[in-house]
Design a protein around this motif. Structure first.
Motif, PDB file in Angstrom:
ATOM      1  N   TYR A 309      46.081   6.533  57.473  1.00 17.44           N
ATOM      2  CA  TYR A 309      45.225   6.732  58.651  1.00 17.44           C
ATOM      3  C   TYR A 309      43.812   7.125  58.196  1.00 17.44           C
ATOM      4  N   SER A 310      43.728   8.090  57.308  1.00 14.17           N
ATOM      5  CA  SER A 310      42.443   8.584  56.817  1.00 14.17           C
ATOM      6  C   SER A 310      41.672   7.498  56.074  1.00 14.17           C
ATOM      7  N   ALA A 311      42.361   6.729  55.235  1.00 18.83           N
ATOM      8  CA  ALA A 311      41.696   5.691  54.444  1.00 18.83           C
ATOM      9  C   ALA A 311      41.089   4.610  55.334  1.00 18.83           C
ATOM     10  N   VAL A 312      41.850   4.153  56.329  1.00 16.71           N
ATOM     11  CA  VAL A 312      41.343   3.134  57.245  1.00 16.71           C
ATOM     12  C   VAL A 312      40.157   3.682  58.035  1.00 16.71           C
ATOM     13  N   LEU A 313      40.292   4.895  58.531  1.00 14.68           N
ATOM     14  CA  LEU A 313      39.216   5.506  59.316  1.00 14.68           C
ATOM     15  C   LEU A 313      37.935   5.652  58.489  1.00 14.68           C
ATOM     16  N   ALA A 318      32.466   3.919  56.860  1.00 11.32           N
ATOM     17  CA  ALA A 318      31.551   3.455  55.816  1.00 11.32           C
ATOM     18  C   ALA A 318      30.869   2.148  56.213  1.00 11.32           C
ATOM     19  N   ILE A 319      31.611   1.243  56.845  1.00 16.22           N
ATOM     20  CA  ILE A 319      31.007   0.002  57.344  1.00 16.22           C
ATOM     21  C   ILE A 319      29.946   0.323  58.391  1.00 16.22           C
ATOM     22  N   GLN A 320      30.299   1.226  59.299  1.00 13.28           N
ATOM     23  CA  GLN A 320      29.365   1.601  60.361  1.00 13.28           C
ATOM     24  C   GLN A 320      28.075   2.166  59.771  1.00 13.28           C
ATOM     25  N   LYS A 321      28.214   3.057  58.799  1.00 19.63           N
ATOM     26  CA  LYS A 321      27.034   3.690  58.216  1.00 19.63           C
ATOM     27  C   LYS A 321      26.216   2.699  57.390  1.00 19.63           C
ATOM     28  N   ASP A 340      36.249  13.956  56.272  1.00 17.48           N
ATOM     29  CA  ASP A 340      36.588  15.070  57.155  1.00 17.48           C
ATOM     30  C   ASP A 340      37.388  14.546  58.331  1.00 17.48           C
ATOM     31  N   ASP A 341      38.696  14.557  58.187  1.00 24.88           N
ATOM     32  CA  ASP A 341      39.586  14.119  59.259  1.00 24.88           C
ATOM     33  C   ASP A 341      40.869  14.934  59.180  1.00 24.88           C
ATOM     34  N   VAL A 342      41.877  14.554  59.941  1.00 25.35           N
ATOM     35  CA  VAL A 342      43.109  15.342  60.006  1.00 25.35           C
ATOM     36  C   VAL A 342      43.811  15.416  58.654  1.00 25.35           C
TER      37      VAL A 342
END
Length: 401
Positions: A309-313, A318-321, A340-342
């Motif tokens: 979940y964290s890796a995909v998010l 990173a694409i967005q930025k 910084d995620d769950v």
């Protein structure tokens, strides 16, 4: 007029190319989850990792740079040749931008080598060997959830401190097992212990009797299980039949997750010490994520699921930025952005691609201590990321200056 027309077309083509470079290159972002979905590690990651990836896409909003996000998946059957064929097909003909999960170290190493060749990103959450961010590191390769060094520091360190200073290993006969045995052996020796011996077993073994008899006769205080999934569960079950723990030896499950404890049951697993990078019942945020995951899969997540979940998010962030899905631009952001995620709270990514985050030393509860379904662990200690993982400068990765 003809010259003007040619100039205009050239300008439009150049402009069009510029627009494409600042967005998704083919109008979509496609992520492949490649793992074991039918074999010894199916519960370890399997289809539940695919569901975790889909959750990340939905939580991100379903689109990035106004382009749809698609998850595809396949079963590599724990065979590097099958995994390599799938990876090449995905990259060459199916426009897959990144491959993730990659249970089994031999598979992960093979796919990461292909990604390096083709300039494609891979983020490993299911495999453990430190070679992924060591001698086999790649500018496009990332290692997310855990590795053999973190497991050795956690479980191995705890047992040596508790007096378990002599070890015998039952080791899975492939890259992951060798790495886990070596890392744990080094840590045991560095803390004053010794390794009496080891024996290697094939992947997906059904009969551990001869291996367990060797461990029993060694007289070692700790029998280290340098394997995972059903291999670990079967070894623990058969160890009980041989009276290994009743005879005073301790079992160290060096890679054992929540899913494995659930499959084995608290009666058989109680008292085991293990290390994970995530526990669903640790705080309110992890419990909320765990409930969402349970509602979709019927099980609580382990570190492989939460790590996927964290890796995909993080890949989507990173694409967005970066403003593009260009591999070099996204890899740069993945190296620079904090995590910084769950799962990866306060995580950072080293120049070798290792995501550095805290790990947790856990002990399996006795059946009468469990308050609800899947309430299996006591958190004994938090292992800071800087202690859990190898310093990138000492990792052997040639990308580290």
């Amino acid at each position: 007029m003809r010259k003007n027309l040619i100039a205009s077309v050239a300008f439009l083509l150049a402009s069009g190319t510029a627009v494409l470079a600042d967005g998704a290159s083919d109008g979509k972002v496609k992520i492949g989850i490649l793992n074991d979905q039918s074999g010894v590690y199916a519960d370890f990651g399997g289809k539940s990792s695919v569901e975790a990836a889909q959750m990340a896409v939905e939580d991100f909003g379903g689109k990035v740079l106004d382009s749809p996000i698609e998850i595809v998946d396949a079963d590599h059957q724990n065979k590097p040749d099958i995994a390599s064929n799938i990876a090449r097909q995905w990259y060459d003909t199916e426009q897959v931008d990144a491959i993730m999960e990659l249970t089994t170290s031999s598979v992960a190493l093979a796919v990461q080598a292909i990604g390096k060749e083709k300039k494609k990103i891979d983020i490993v959450t299911g495999a453990a060997t430190t070679d992924l961010t060591g001698k086999a590191c790649s500018p496009y390769g990332f290692h997310w959830a855990y590795d053999t060094h973190a497991l050795a520091v956690g479980t191995g360190g705890a047992l040596v401190k508790q007096g378990g200073d002599s070890w015998f290993f039952l080791t899975a006969d492939y890259a992951f097992g060798y790495s886990l045995e070596q890392q744990t052996s080094d840590f045991v020796k560095a803390n004053g212990g010794n390794v009496i011996g080891s024996v290697r077993h094939p992947l997906a073994s059904q009969d551990f009797s001869s291996f367990l008899l060797q461990a029993q006769s060694s007289g070692a205080k700790v029998v280290g299980l340098a394997n995972a999934g059903l291999d670990t569960s079967n070894a623990i079950k058969q160890a009980a039949e041989f009276g290994i723990t009743q005879g005073g030896q301790r079992l160290a499950a060096l890679l054992f997750t929540l899913a494995d404890v659930h499959g084995l049951g608290l009666e058989a697993a109680q008292g085991l010490t293990l290390t994970e990078g995530y526990y669903w019942n640790r705080d309110d945020e992890s419990r909320a994520f765990g409930k969402k995951f349970f509602d979709r899969t019927g099980k609580m997540p382990n570190m492989i699921h939460a790590g996927t979940y964290s890796a995909v998010l993080q890949y989507l962030k990173a694409i967005q930025k970066a403003g593009t899905d260009d591999t070099d631009a996204v890899a740069k952001q993945l190296h620079e952005m904090p995590v910084d995620d769950v799962f990866g709270r306060g995580g950072t990514v080293g120049p070798n691609g290792r995501m550095i985050h805290d790990m947790y030393l856990l002990q399996v509860k006795k059946p009468d201590e469990s308050k609800e379904a899947w309430d299996y662990f006591d958190v004994l200690a938090t292992i800071p990321g800087k202690d859990a993982y190898i310093d990138p400068a000492k990792s052997g990765c040639d990308l580290v200056k």
